[in-house]
Structure formats: C-alpha cells, structure tokens
Design a protein around this motif. Sequence first.
Motif, mmCIF file in Angstrom:
data_model
loop_
_atom_site.group_PDB
_atom_site.id
_atom_site.type_symbol
_atom_site.label_atom_id
_atom_site.label_comp_id
_atom_site.label_asym_id
_atom_site.label_seq_id
_atom_site.Cartn_x
_atom_site.Cartn_y
_atom_site.Cartn_z
ATOM 1 N N PHE A 29 0.818 -1.214 0.000
ATOM 2 C CA PHE A 29 0.000 0.000 0.000
ATOM 3 C C PHE A 29 0.853 1.265 0.000
ATOM 4 N N THR A 30 1.954 1.228 0.702
ATOM 5 C CA THR A 30 2.790 2.423 0.794
ATOM 6 C C THR A 30 3.605 2.682 -0.480
ATOM 7 N N ASP A 31 3.431 1.829 -1.491
ATOM 8 C CA ASP A 31 4.005 2.143 -2.806
ATOM 9 C C ASP A 31 3.249 3.279 -3.482
ATOM 10 N N PHE A 32 2.036 3.578 -2.953
ATOM 11 C CA PHE A 32 1.129 4.459 -3.670
ATOM 12 C C PHE A 32 0.810 5.750 -2.909
ATOM 13 N N ALA A 33 0.804 6.855 -3.654
ATOM 14 C CA ALA A 33 -0.011 7.990 -3.251
ATOM 15 C C ALA A 33 -1.439 7.634 -3.655
ATOM 16 N N MET A 34 -2.407 8.173 -2.933
ATOM 17 C CA MET A 34 -3.807 7.823 -3.184
ATOM 18 C C MET A 34 -4.614 9.081 -3.476
ATOM 19 N N GLY A 35 -5.620 8.920 -4.306
ATOM 20 C CA GLY A 35 -6.465 10.051 -4.626
ATOM 21 C C GLY A 35 -7.929 9.666 -4.685
ATOM 22 N N TRP A 36 -8.762 10.674 -4.534
ATOM 23 C CA TRP A 36 -10.205 10.531 -4.756
ATOM 24 C C TRP A 36 -10.591 11.462 -5.909
ATOM 25 N N PHE A 37 -11.420 10.940 -6.783
ATOM 26 C CA PHE A 37 -11.953 11.696 -7.909
ATOM 27 C C PHE A 37 -13.461 11.511 -7.921
#
Length: 119
Positions: A29-37
């Motif tokens: 999971f920490t491989d990723f930045a996360m976003g909401w669209f």
Amino acid sequence: QVQLVESGGGLVQAGGSLRLSCVVSGRTFTDFAMGWFRQGSGKEREFVASISWSGGSQYYADSVKGRFTISRDNAKNTVYLQMNSLKPEDTAVYYCAASSHDGLVYDYWGQGTQVTVSS
C-alpha cells in the motif's frame, strides 16, 4: 493484480456527512499515493483530494477544501474520504485511485461508489 474497492456511498441530505473507504490489495500500500476523484452526471471526472504515501501531505480541490478530509491507515491498506457539510453539487460517483508516480499519474482505479446529496 492490484484491486481497489470503495464503500460508504449513499443518499444523504444537504448538510450531512458521509465517509468513503477504499481498500487496496495486491501490492504494498505504501508504494502508492492515493487520490479521490468524482464524476457527476454529464460531467467530466474531476480531482477531489490526494494524499502522499506517508499521509504527510494532502491536497484538495478548492470546491471541497474545508469540508472534506482525506486520510489513510497504512496498517489497514485503506484510504478514507470524510465528507462534511455536503451539498447537492457534491452528487457524483466517487472513485479512489492509486498512483506510483507521486500523484502525477494514477495507475489503478476502483469501480466507484455513488454519493447522492438531496436538497
């Protein structure tokens, strides 16, 4: 195979609150930045919020600043979007997305969850 599964959408009255969750599996999971669209009916998909892999940095669209909060729990592989003071114009399908490019490009997307705000 990376999978993102959103939950928490629904119907709420204007002024109410909802919390969306997105669980990520298939990769660290920490491989990723996360976003909401989000994408409203007849509209283009638009950025809502993003958070760095550590949670130390968050970014918001002007339209939701001060009302929405993005957070993540790296122990649970989950990103959240707390939505307060909801408005009818927040009605949309909300998608979470994962970026291995520091939020510049999103590689993986969830299936979306519907949020409907009644006036």
